[in-house]
Design a protein around this motif. Sequence first.
Motif, short mmCIF file in Angstrom:
data_model
loop_
_atom_site.label_atom_id
_atom_site.label_comp_id
_atom_site.label_asym_id
_atom_site.label_seq_id
_atom_site.Cartn_x
_atom_site.Cartn_y
_atom_site.Cartn_z
N ALA A 1 2.40 19.94 -22.76
CA ALA A 1 1.56 19.66 -24.23
C ALA A 1 0.29 18.97 -24.39
O ALA A 1 -0.69 18.37 -24.20
N PRO A 2 -0.67 20.11 -23.56
CA PRO A 2 -2.00 20.28 -23.68
C PRO A 2 -2.17 20.18 -24.28
O PRO A 2 -2.43 19.96 -25.19
N VAL A 3 -3.81 19.62 -24.43
CA VAL A 3 -4.82 18.47 -25.45
C VAL A 3 -5.91 19.51 -25.58
O VAL A 3 -6.80 20.15 -25.52
N ASP A 4 -5.85 19.57 -27.09
CA ASP A 4 -6.81 20.95 -28.71
C ASP A 4 -7.21 20.32 -29.22
O ASP A 4 -8.36 20.55 -29.73
N ALA A 5 -6.88 18.90 -29.00
CA ALA A 5 -7.63 17.58 -30.19
C ALA A 5 -9.30 18.10 -30.15
O ALA A 5 -10.19 17.57 -28.33
N TYR B 1 -6.08 13.24 -11.90
CA TYR B 1 -7.19 13.39 -10.43
C TYR B 1 -7.64 12.43 -10.64
O TYR B 1 -7.46 11.44 -9.19
N CYS B 2 -7.82 11.20 -11.56
CA CYS B 2 -7.29 10.05 -10.86
C CYS B 2 -6.30 9.59 -9.97
O CYS B 2 -6.33 8.40 -8.57
N TYR B 3 -4.99 9.86 -10.46
CA TYR B 3 -4.51 9.51 -9.75
C TYR B 3 -3.60 9.88 -8.66
O TYR B 3 -3.09 9.65 -7.28
N LEU C 1 0.92 -1.39 -0.90
CA LEU C 1 -0.01 -0.10 -0.13
C LEU C 1 0.77 1.27 0.35
O LEU C 1 0.50 2.70 -0.67
N LEU C 2 2.19 1.45 0.54
CA LEU C 2 2.91 2.13 0.72
C LEU C 2 3.47 3.25 -1.04
O LEU C 2 3.90 4.02 -1.02
N TRP C 3 3.68 1.32 -1.47
CA TRP C 3 4.57 1.47 -2.47
C TRP C 3 3.37 2.38 -3.63
O TRP C 3 3.47 3.16 -4.16
N MET C 4 2.32 1.51 -3.62
CA MET C 4 0.85 1.63 -4.58
C MET C 4 0.46 3.49 -4.50
O MET C 4 0.88 4.09 -5.09
N THR C 5 1.17 4.05 -2.82
CA THR C 5 0.26 5.21 -2.76
C THR C 5 1.71 6.09 -3.30
O THR C 5 1.25 6.98 -4.30
N TRP C 6 2.90 5.48 -3.13
CA TRP C 6 4.29 6.75 -3.76
C TRP C 6 3.86 6.53 -5.19
O TRP C 6 4.14 7.49 -6.34
N ASN C 7 3.88 5.06 -5.83
CA ASN C 7 3.53 4.92 -7.31
C ASN C 7 2.15 6.36 -7.78
O ASN C 7 2.50 6.46 -8.92
N MET C 8 0.75 6.23 -6.73
CA MET C 8 0.29 7.30 -8.08
C MET C 8 0.60 8.32 -7.10
O MET C 8 0.10 9.19 -8.72
N ALA C 9 1.39 8.59 -7.07
CA ALA C 9 1.50 10.14 -6.36
C ALA C 9 2.65 10.25 -7.43
O ALA C 9 2.56 11.42 -8.54
N ARG C 10 3.40 9.66 -8.03
CA ARG C 10 4.81 10.26 -9.00
C ARG C 10 3.75 9.44 -10.32
O ARG C 10 4.15 10.98 -10.41
N ARG D 1 3.89 13.15 -13.14
CA ARG D 1 4.22 13.02 -14.69
C ARG D 1 2.86 13.64 -15.26
O ARG D 1 3.17 13.78 -16.18
N ASP D 2 1.85 13.23 -14.76
CA ASP D 2 0.52 13.12 -16.11
C ASP D 2 0.48 15.29 -16.20
O ASP D 2 0.26 15.40 -16.90
#
Length: 227
Positions: free
Chosen positions: A102-106, A195-197, A81-90, A94-95
Amino acid sequence: MLLVVLNGILLSLSLCLDLGMVNTAIINRGMRDGPRAAFMIGFGSCFGDLVYAALSAFGLAVIFTALPVRWALWIGGGAILLWMTWNMARMAWRDYQTQRLAPVDADVTDVPVVAKRFRGYDFLSGMGMALASPTALLWFAAIGGSIIAQSTDGSTLMVSVFLSGFFIGGLLWTLFLAGMIKYGRQALQGRLTFYCYVISALLFAYFSVQVIYHGYQTLLIPLTTVD
């Protein structure tokens, strides 16, 4: 009992917020065919996740009295769980960096028309993807079982209440995605993943504290009080 339901909802959301193949399919299909198709895929996945949750809950209730199992779930589940917390924050960082540079304009509303499928195809697809998801299998084996066991007293009634909350959480997430697809397709493509991350990292952090604290109270404190 309300707390048990709430924990079930939060546990379900922590699984739903993992951007695996089910969420990818919901978003992609919703972009092509609209919110109804997206909802049916998500609704089917709720039943697939419920199958694994039930197996984890009732299977673990039998062996959870074994002290080595409780230690393994505490140490292993807490670490993951600690690893997944760190991974989601990372991943959120990145996102965010990617979207900032590179904002999405499509125009995501211009989607190709696809052939109609038989009634129930989306529901069965969602359920099948949930059952076949490797991340879901790993998640329930390493995390879900320990949290379910610690959130209930092992009785059939309380486990059923927890599973009801778990199903409600999946349904709420499905409704949220379908609504976002219907009213904000452009915003979906640009910011939903971020927001999901972020929310996923917060939920995993919550469960990390819950699992570690519960293990401390039930496993470590009794050792220090033994004469």
